[in-house]
Enzyme design. Structure first.
Site, short mmCIF file in Angstrom:
data_model
loop_
_atom_site.label_atom_id
_atom_site.label_comp_id
_atom_site.label_asym_id
_atom_site.label_seq_id
_atom_site.Cartn_x
_atom_site.Cartn_y
_atom_site.Cartn_z
CG ASP A 73 2.33 10.40 -1.93
OD1 ASP A 73 1.98 10.43 -0.74
OD2 ASP A 73 2.15 9.43 -2.68
CD GLU A 99 1.02 6.16 2.96
OE1 GLU A 99 -0.16 6.02 2.61
OE2 GLU A 99 1.96 6.28 2.15
#
Length: 370
Positions: free
Chosen positions: A192, A224
């Site tokens: 991720d 992010e």
């Protein structure tokens, strides 16, 4: 090549393990992604016509198409979760400030890397008390991150200062890259979302020397995990017609889960999450393309959590946007597990989507909402 490896390659195509390992193992928590964007550049610059950056540091690799051809943005964020040094006590232990979402249960006794201002790396471990004699109230409680510390193996605050470590330095999970017993399964840190960034990079690499109408922007977005920040600035810079965000999602195929989202299916099309609702015209277009290409797929809907699509779809007067997910076990920990098929099939789909995109198809997608 062994019979096992031959069957694997026949089924799922060749996977560049060197690229995946380079992406996964490079350190780059939110706000400290420069080493990772350099890796992204190394793997894409030979295949891109232009490399640029936004002012937050997101990297943009462009393969040019027709002069006024549709602009497609493939976004995979390159930051990973980690920590900052919050304080240093007199004995040389480091206290932590979380960057991104952590569950304290997964952290004690795990190694981390502290990176100094000058780029020096030092390995430490998150301290863990021995269970012997601990009262149940302590032993059964998940530790708060504010109560954790990093042990560098030094004796004092002065020794820490001699190493050049200071408040605000990045602290990154330390892990290795593993091909597991069934080689379809790959385990490492930071899937991720290094796997999404790797998809974006592989799409532009797959289009080398091809003449296409679309202008393809493969983007490694930053920050992010702390608010979808780089996605917004990169999309403002590009002003895409269409955007596909590639990110991980929680695999639900382990004991105690409901098996809705599984590893090894192929492509995972995200209908919606908490940050956006996918463009149905683009969703159906990619679904039909999967059917035509013989690519398996599954749908997901997330009530909580978001992706870069949450900011990209709101840029300027709106962007046709969809997220595609790579199911991952054990995300937001030192080790996650992915499946090769999900990676390979997603690259195949988005590469073919790029080849076929032209003004007529863009108009069809735009008219879906009109």
């Amino acid at each position: 090549m062994s019979e096992k490896d031959a069957k694997l390659e026949e089924a799922y195509g060749e996977v560049n393990l060197s690229l995946l390992a380079d992406f996964a193992l490079t350190n780059g928590i939110s706000g400290h992604e420069v080493e990772m964007t350099r890796v992204f550049k190394t793997w894409t610059e030979e295949f891109a016509d232009e490399i640029s950056y936004d002012q937050l540091g997101s990297i943009i690799a462009l393969k040019k198409g027709a002069e006024n051809g549709p602009k497609i943005m493939f976004a995979g964020h390159v930051d990973e979760i980690g920590f900052l040094v919050k304080s240093i006590d007199d004995k040389g232990f480091l206290r932590l400030q979380a960057v991104g979402g952590w569950w304290g249960h997964v952290l004690p006794s795990h190694p981390v890397t502290i990176t100094t201002r000058t780029g020096m790396d030092y390995v430490g471990v998150i301290g863990s008390k021995a269970p012997h004699g601990l009262p149940p109230a302590v032993r059964n409680k998940v530790m708060d991150i504010q109560d954790m510390y990093v042990d560098l193996g030094v004796a004092s605050k002065e020794e820490v200062k001699l190493l050049g470590i200071q408040v605000g330095d990045a602290v990154t999970p330390k892990a290795d890259f593993h091909v597991l017993a069934n080689p379809n399964y790959l385990m490492s840190k930071a899937w991720d979302n290094r796997i999404g960034a790797a998809v974006a990079a592989e799409v532009i690499r797959s289009l080398k020397d091809e003449k296409i109408d679309a202008n393809v922007y493969s983007v490694g977005t930053v920050q992010e995990e702390v608010g979808l920040r780089g996605a917004k600035t990169a999309a403002q810079k590009i002003n895409p017609d269409i955007a596909v965000t590639i990110d991980t999602t929680i695999a639900l195929d382990t004991p105690g889960d409901d098996n809705r989202i599984k590893l090894g299916v192929g492509v995972t099309l995200e209908v919606m999450d908490a940050s956006y609702i996918g463009h149905k015209g683009l969703l159906y277009h990619l679904q039909d393309l999967c059917d035509e290409m013989g690519i398996d797929y599954q749908f997901e809907l997330l009530a909580a959590g978001g992706t870069d699509s949450g900011e990209i779809h709101k840029v300027h007067d709106g962007v046709i946007t969809l997220s595609i997910s790579i199911p991952t076990r054990y995300i937001h920990s030192h080790y996650g597990i992915i499946h090769r098929k999900d990676f390979v099939d997603t690259v195949k789909l988005l590469t073919e989507f790029s080849r076929r995109m032209n003004a007529e198809t863009l108009t069809e997608l735009q008219n879906y909402k009109r």
